[in-house]
Design a protein around this motif. Structure first.
Motif, PDB file in Angstrom:
ATOM      1  N   MET A  24     -69.889  11.392  -7.348  1.00  0.00           N
ATOM      2  CA  MET A  24     -70.167  10.105  -6.564  1.00  0.00           C
ATOM      3  C   MET A  24     -71.234  10.328  -5.428  1.00  0.00           C
ATOM      4  O   MET A  24     -71.890   9.907  -5.229  1.00  0.00           O
ATOM      5  N   ASP A 271     -64.996  13.059  -8.850  1.00  0.00           N
ATOM      6  CA  ASP A 271     -65.646  12.873 -10.293  1.00  0.00           C
ATOM      7  C   ASP A 271     -64.687  12.326 -11.460  1.00  0.00           C
ATOM      8  O   ASP A 271     -65.129  12.267 -12.481  1.00  0.00           O
ATOM      9  N   SER A 276     -65.533   6.510  -9.232  1.00  0.00           N
ATOM     10  CA  SER A 276     -66.445   7.383 -10.151  1.00  0.00           C
ATOM     11  C   SER A 276     -66.216   6.558 -11.356  1.00  0.00           C
ATOM     12  O   SER A 276     -67.444   6.687 -12.119  1.00  0.00           O
TER      13      SER A 276
END
Length: 690
Positions: A24, A271, A276
């Motif tokens: 991110m 992530d 995400s």
């Protein structure tokens, strides 16, 4: 796990996690850059280059004549020609650098297009102006040769301005990623024993506990371990109302905590989490190319060769019937006005804007080709459970059909077979067992029977929990009168089998989603035929079809059967959209003209679908169809604005109307070209929210 088909109940119920997604923290930087003609350009550098070039160009505009004419604000003095030469040379190499880099990349790929045209235009103007300067200042000549320094400066400045505007528009159009990344803070309150430590969000691992104070956004996906609060989950559900959260409740990163303080055990890192996933999908969608974009790229290439050919022909013609100066003037003008930069941005600008709008309306367009395919859809095939229905089952009936077992025994065995499953039906059964305080039987070797149910063994016998299709195929007799009242009400019935005999059954009911009926009505109004594909028994399918207003349905289907239905419809000439959960329906999603996955929680949903509805609301398909229609219209408009004007402009630039006194200068050509660029940018931004 997202919902699965009731009739395929128990088909491999393992949870599937999203594979690692983009960090991110990288989303902001990723959108500060933009690709142009094979080169990466930074918006900050481009803005700086434009302003410096403009400052350098202003003295050129004042000291250099425009097409040989002295404008009211212009003047010259001894040595001013040298100032113009020096400033123009700096402009050519400094301001023109982005175009040289792009042209080099195009030549390397053997695909000359827009950047090559720009470089050819400014190079012809600069080189000829050098020739004119030498002839006028260093070689004695009775005839003054007109230079193009004024046109060179204006062309570079206008081109840089056009690039800057377009890049700014593209970044605004793609701002959904920035909005998503801004939903969470960079720092989190990490709980370490009795202390709270401020920690970078990317350093938090799964299993850590973070504290979320009142008014803060929840940083990561997780489960509440202490505290009670109300959380705004409009990001996920689209509903602005707050949802009560207490211990053991799941929360999603990006949702906003209310007045209470809660502690959350992290289940997915930065992530891996929901935000995400969504940002990765948006980024993928904005980077994918549709056939329309491929066509735009081809047209840019064709335009390069057309402009080069017309320019050479015009040069030769005016060299014969005019002069070298006029011939170069026409060549430069043709090359300037034909620059297809607007064409190159025509489709990406619209798609970038479209995918951003889509992301804020509960859907992700993974494949831009779906935009074009949507215009031809005449069938929408839908899975039932979890797509048209809530996928939340409650036990409406549970009975023993054997004198050897009580109803409690049946629940004891059924719960034992389902206790390791995350299937919606399993959840309903386990909720019933918990409410009745019945402990599940412990089974060994519990396995899914694909398309039919579950099996398990204890020390003495093998138990099966299967659907009616299994009973019919294995010729297991059962008195249907016992379950008919439940089937008539649309319940899903599972049968407990021991030694090829049914010893009991459990009936579970689902309910239609609140927007499903309206969704079906709107499909019919658009002359699109809805068809429900389900593994349910026929009686349950009929019941739900009546509730939903669906005229066509197919029941008792396995996943491969659904796939075959899609193939058969397409062989008959239909364009089919398949809507499913993206797990059991993966083959159908992949083979359909457009595959739409309900929910964005698994690898299969992402890999098999063209469009993902992360709000799990089927009515969002209507939003997609509306947005796709408007997006396609904007694409066509931009293609015409980006290239269509060349049909008239290139002949004019070549001098076809010179006989009646109409001459199009290189500077005017640059203005016309850049105007089309600005129009394309603004037109893309007029694509409004749905």
């Amino acid at each position: 796990m997202k919902n699965m088909n009731n009739d395929e109940m128990h088909m491999d119920h393992e949870n599937m996690d999203m594979s690692s997604m983009s960090d991110m923290s990288g989303m902001h930087s990723g959108h500060m850059m933009m690709m142009h003609g094979g080169m990466m350009m930074d918006m900050g550098d481009l803005r700086k280059k434009f302003w410096i070039s403009l400052v350098l160009a202003i003295p050129v505009f004042i000291l250099s004549p425009f097409m040989g004419l002295h404008l009211p604000f212009q003047f010259q003095f001894p040595g001013s020609d040298w100032i113009v030469l020096i400033l123009s040379s700096i402009l050519y190499f400094y301001g023109g650098k982005p175009f040289f880099t792009g042209a080099k990349a195009e030549l390397k790929e053997r695909k000359p297009a827009m950047m090559m045209l720009i470089v050819m235009g400014i190079s012809v103007a600069y080189i000829y102006s050098l020739y004119a300067f030498v002839m006028n200042n260093m070689v004695r000549s009775d005839q003054h040769i007109m230079d193009f320094f004024w046109e060179l400066a204006s062309l570079i400045v206008i081109m840089l301005l056009g690039h800057w505007i377009e890049m700014k528009s593209t970044m605004q159009a793609g701002s959904a990623l920035d909005k998503i990344s801004s939903l969470v803070a960079d720092q989190v309150h990490l709980v370490k024993g009795d202390q709270i430590v401020e920690t970078d969000i990317n350093q938090v691992i799964s299993g850590s506990v973070v504290e979320v104070k009142a008014g803060e956004s929840i940083p990561l996906d997780g489960v509440v371990v202490s505290g009670t609060s109300y959380v705004n989950e409009s990001l996920i559900t689209g509903e602005s109302k707050a949802v009560r959260k207490q211990k053991a409740d799941k929360v999603v990163g990006g949702s906003i905590n209310g007045e209470g303080t809660i502690r959350v055990q992290v289940t997915k890192t930065a992530d891996e989490g929901y935000l995400s996933q969504i940002s990765k999908l948006v980024s993928d969608a904005q980077n994918s190319k549709s056939k329309t974009q491929v066509l735009a790229d081809k047209v840019s290439g064709w335009l390069f060769y057309a402009a080069l050919s017309v320019g050479i022909i015009a040069f030769i013609y005016w060299l014969i019937f005019g002069s070298v100066s006029v011939a170069l003037d026409r060549l430069v003008t043709v090359l300037v006005i034909a620059c297809p930069h607007a064409l190159g941005l025509a489709i990406p600008l619209v798609m970038s804007r479209s995918t951003s709008i889509a992301a804020t309306n509960g859907l992700i367009i993974r494949d831009n080709q779906a935009i074009e395919n949507s215009r031809h859809i005449d069938y929408v095939a839908m899975d039932k459970t979890g797509t048209l229905t809530e996928g939340k089952f409650t036990v409406n009936g549970l009975k023993s059909t054997s004198d050897k077992y009580s109803d409690t025994d049946i629940l004891h065995f059924v719960a034992g077979l389902e206790q390791g499953s995350s299937h919606p039906i399993a959840s309903g059964i386990m909720a019933k067992a918990k409410a009745d305080q019945v402990d599940p039987q412990k089974f060994e070797n519990v396995q899914a029977i694909k398309g039919y149910g579950m099996s398990g063994e204890n020390s003495t016998q093998k138990y099966l929990l299967v659907n009616m299709k299994y009973l019919n195929e294995h010729e297991i007799k059962f008195d249907a009168k016992n379950v008919q009242p439940y089937l008539d009400k649309g319940n899903t019935v599972s049968y407990l089998v021991v030694d090829n005999k049914v010893i009991g059954f459990v009936a579970l009911g689902d309910k239609v989603k609140k927007n499903s009926i309206e969704f079906i009505k709107e499909l019919k109004q658009r002359n699109i035929t809805p068809i429900m594909l389900t593994g349910d028994n026929k009686a349950a399918a009929i019941n739900f079809a009546k509730q939903l207003g669906i005229d066509e349905f197919k029941a008792e289907l396995l996943p491969e059967d659904k796939h075959q239905v899609i193939k058969d419809l397409e062989l008959d000439g239909h364009r089919v959209m398949m809507v499913g959960d993206g797990i059991n329906d993966a083959p159908s999603l992949a083979s359909a003209t457009i595959g739409v996955a309900i929910g964005a929680g698994t690898d299969v949903a992402i890999d098999s679908a063209d469009v993902v509805l992360y709000n799990s609301d089927p009515h969002d398909i209507i939003k997609f169809l509306d947005l796709a229609k408007e997006t396609y219209r904007k694409q066509v408009q931009n293609l015409w604005w980006g290239a269509g004007y060349n049909i008239i402009a290139i002949p004019l630039a070549a001098g076809v109307l010179a006989g009646i006194g109409f001459i199009l200068s290189p500077a005017v050509g640059a203005i016309v070209m850049s105007l089309s660029t600005v129009i394309v940018s603004l037109n893309a931004m007029t694509l409004r929210k749905i």
